[in-house]
Design a protein around this motif. Structure first.
Motif, mmCIF file in Angstrom:
data_model
loop_
_atom_site.group_PDB
_atom_site.id
_atom_site.type_symbol
_atom_site.label_atom_id
_atom_site.label_comp_id
_atom_site.label_asym_id
_atom_site.label_seq_id
_atom_site.Cartn_x
_atom_site.Cartn_y
_atom_site.Cartn_z
ATOM 1 N N SER A 100 11.688 -2.632 47.002
ATOM 2 C CA SER A 100 10.965 -1.365 46.893
ATOM 3 C C SER A 100 9.715 -1.528 46.044
ATOM 4 N N GLY A 101 9.845 -2.264 44.939
ATOM 5 C CA GLY A 101 8.698 -2.480 44.074
ATOM 6 C C GLY A 101 7.614 -3.302 44.738
ATOM 7 N N VAL A 102 8.003 -4.349 45.457
ATOM 8 C CA VAL A 102 7.013 -5.204 46.128
ATOM 9 C C VAL A 102 6.303 -4.422 47.225
ATOM 10 N N ARG A 103 7.039 -3.634 47.977
ATOM 11 C CA ARG A 103 6.407 -2.830 49.033
ATOM 12 C C ARG A 103 5.382 -1.857 48.460
ATOM 13 N N ALA A 104 5.657 -1.327 47.272
ATOM 14 C CA ALA A 104 4.749 -0.356 46.664
ATOM 15 C C ALA A 104 3.616 -1.019 45.890
ATOM 16 N N ALA A 105 3.695 -2.315 45.681
ATOM 17 C CA ALA A 105 2.732 -3.018 44.829
ATOM 18 C C ALA A 105 1.348 -3.042 45.446
ATOM 19 N N ARG A 106 0.340 -2.945 44.593
ATOM 20 C CA ARG A 106 -1.048 -3.040 45.031
ATOM 21 C C ARG A 106 -1.622 -4.425 44.784
ATOM 22 N N GLY A 107 -1.005 -5.203 43.918
ATOM 23 C CA GLY A 107 -1.530 -6.521 43.613
ATOM 24 C C GLY A 107 -1.214 -7.533 44.699
ATOM 25 N N ALA A 108 -2.114 -8.497 44.903
ATOM 26 C CA ALA A 108 -1.865 -9.577 45.859
ATOM 27 C C ALA A 108 -0.795 -10.517 45.331
ATOM 28 N N ILE A 109 -0.666 -10.585 44.003
ATOM 29 C CA ILE A 109 0.392 -11.383 43.373
ATOM 30 C C ILE A 109 1.376 -10.428 42.698
ATOM 31 N N VAL A 110 2.650 -10.678 42.915
ATOM 32 C CA VAL A 110 3.709 -9.873 42.288
ATOM 33 C C VAL A 110 4.522 -10.770 41.373
ATOM 34 N N ALA A 111 4.799 -10.302 40.182
ATOM 35 C CA ALA A 111 5.697 -11.001 39.259
ATOM 36 C C ALA A 111 6.870 -10.082 38.956
ATOM 37 N N THR A 112 8.052 -10.663 38.820
ATOM 38 C CA THR A 112 9.248 -9.871 38.545
ATOM 39 C C THR A 112 9.927 -10.358 37.269
ATOM 40 N N ASP A 126 2.076 -17.689 32.631
ATOM 41 C CA ASP A 126 2.247 -19.030 33.201
ATOM 42 C C ASP A 126 2.687 -18.957 34.660
ATOM 43 N N LEU A 127 3.570 -18.032 34.978
ATOM 44 C CA LEU A 127 4.044 -17.882 36.352
ATOM 45 C C LEU A 127 2.923 -17.405 37.273
ATOM 46 N N ILE A 128 2.185 -16.409 36.829
ATOM 47 C CA ILE A 128 1.090 -15.869 37.641
ATOM 48 C C ILE A 128 0.018 -16.933 37.851
ATOM 49 N N ALA A 129 -0.318 -17.658 36.780
ATOM 50 C CA ALA A 129 -1.341 -18.702 36.880
ATOM 51 C C ALA A 129 -0.918 -19.810 37.835
ATOM 52 N N ALA A 130 0.390 -20.126 37.872
ATOM 53 C CA ALA A 130 0.879 -21.173 38.774
ATOM 54 C C ALA A 130 0.648 -20.790 40.232
ATOM 55 N N VAL A 131 0.825 -19.510 40.558
ATOM 56 C CA VAL A 131 0.558 -19.056 41.921
ATOM 57 C C VAL A 131 -0.939 -19.109 42.212
ATOM 58 N N GLU A 132 -1.748 -18.658 41.262
ATOM 59 C CA GLU A 132 -3.202 -18.675 41.450
ATOM 60 C C GLU A 132 -3.720 -20.093 41.660
ATOM 61 N N LYS A 133 -3.242 -21.019 40.839
ATOM 62 C CA LYS A 133 -3.715 -22.396 40.925
ATOM 63 C C LYS A 133 -3.217 -23.106 42.184
ATOM 64 N N GLY A 134 -2.222 -22.535 42.827
ATOM 65 C CA GLY A 134 -1.678 -23.154 44.031
ATOM 66 C C GLY A 134 -2.606 -23.112 45.220
ATOM 67 N N GLY A 135 -3.644 -22.291 45.149
ATOM 68 C CA GLY A 135 -4.617 -22.251 46.225
ATOM 69 C C GLY A 135 -4.036 -21.908 47.580
ATOM 70 N N GLY A 136 -3.017 -21.029 47.604
ATOM 71 C CA GLY A 136 -2.405 -20.642 48.858
ATOM 72 C C GLY A 136 -1.237 -21.505 49.278
#
Length: 262
Positions: A100-112, A126-136
């Motif tokens: 429910s939270g992910v469906r309502a989220a506006r951010g392209a990256i979701v952290a839980t 650190d978790l958010i940065a790891a996704v960003e640095k992953g380049g997709g």
């Protein structure tokens, strides 16, 4: 947690997203049930951990709480403009709350993270940065707990569950039970939904061809109250889900390369 069957329609509706809110880059989703005494200190920690590094929102999913959780969150929304509360009329379980939270989220990256305070928000960047640095390429940044503060029995049941899961699914993950995770919103919503999904994210993310980043996180005792999600009430559901995920992985076929001919 009540089971809801293995397969359900994969919905990506954005009906819950308020159109009048400023754009955000990151959405923090926190599932809670009867955590009235834990919401205020944890929200303060989340805000302190994220600072001004990202434009973000915090989405608390109130999973049918019967205590003062709803009222505490309503009061805190007056203090924190980035805080939102979603409510389940009845308790539907942790996976349903996360979804429910992910469906309502506006951010392209979701952290839980879990709402009991055992997950330290200091590890969110650190978790958010790891996704960003992953380049997709990174479809999941998964927290891996060290120095767990659970009881001996809970540690034992986790070791057993993780051992069985790794042997059957070969997902390469030491700990799937940690609530600290980050992922691209669209990756999560592309997966088939079932109750218990959050415990199988590494296997399902690998199934879709994405890499996983691992971040060691330090566990701590919950702030207040007792655990709302037990072992025996989900044991048999977990066994069925494990069999279902194994089947999904075996049935995965390569995605065809599609071109349109004019």
């Amino acid at each position: 947690m009540p089971g809801s069957g293995f397969f359900q329609t994969n919905q990506t509706s954005t009906d819950l997203i308020p159109a009048d809110r400023d754009a955000v880059a990151v959405s923090i989703v926190v599932p809670v049930r009867n955590e009235a005494d834990n919401v205020a200190p944890l929200i303060a920690e989340i805000v302190g951990a994220l600072g001004s590094r990202w434009a973000y929102e915090i989405i608390y999913v109130n999973d049918g709480s019967t205590d003062a959780t709803a009222e505490r969150l309503a009061d805190l929304m007056k203090q924190y403009g980035q805080l939102r509360q979603l409510k389940h009329a009845n308790s539907s379980g942790q996976s349903a709350a996360v979804r429910s939270g992910v469906r309502a989220a506006r951010g392209a990256i979701v952290a839980t993270l879990d709402g009991d305070g055992q997950n330290n928000p200091a590890f969110l960047p650190d978790l958010i940065a790891a996704v960003e640095k992953g380049g997709g390429r990174v479809g999941l940044a998964a927290g891996q707990r060290v120095g767990r503060k659970d009881t001996g029995f809970k540690k034992l049941q986790s070791r057993i569950a993780n051992g069985v899961r790794k042997a059957i699914l070969n997902d390469g993950t030491r700990d799937t039970g940690c609530g600290l995770k980050a992922f691209p919103r669209e990756v999560f919503l592309s997966m088939p939904y079932f109750d218990g999904l959050h415990r199988f994210l590494p296997a399902l993310v690998r199934r879709e061809g994405f890499d996983i980043a691992y971040v060691d996180v330090i566990d701590r005792p919950r702030h207040s109250g007792v655990s709302n999600y037990g072992f025996f009430d989900r044991l048999w559901i977990g066994i069925m889900d494990l069999a279902g995920v194994w089947w999904l992985i075996r049935r995965k076929k390569s995605t065809p390369v599609v071109t349109e001919v004019f």
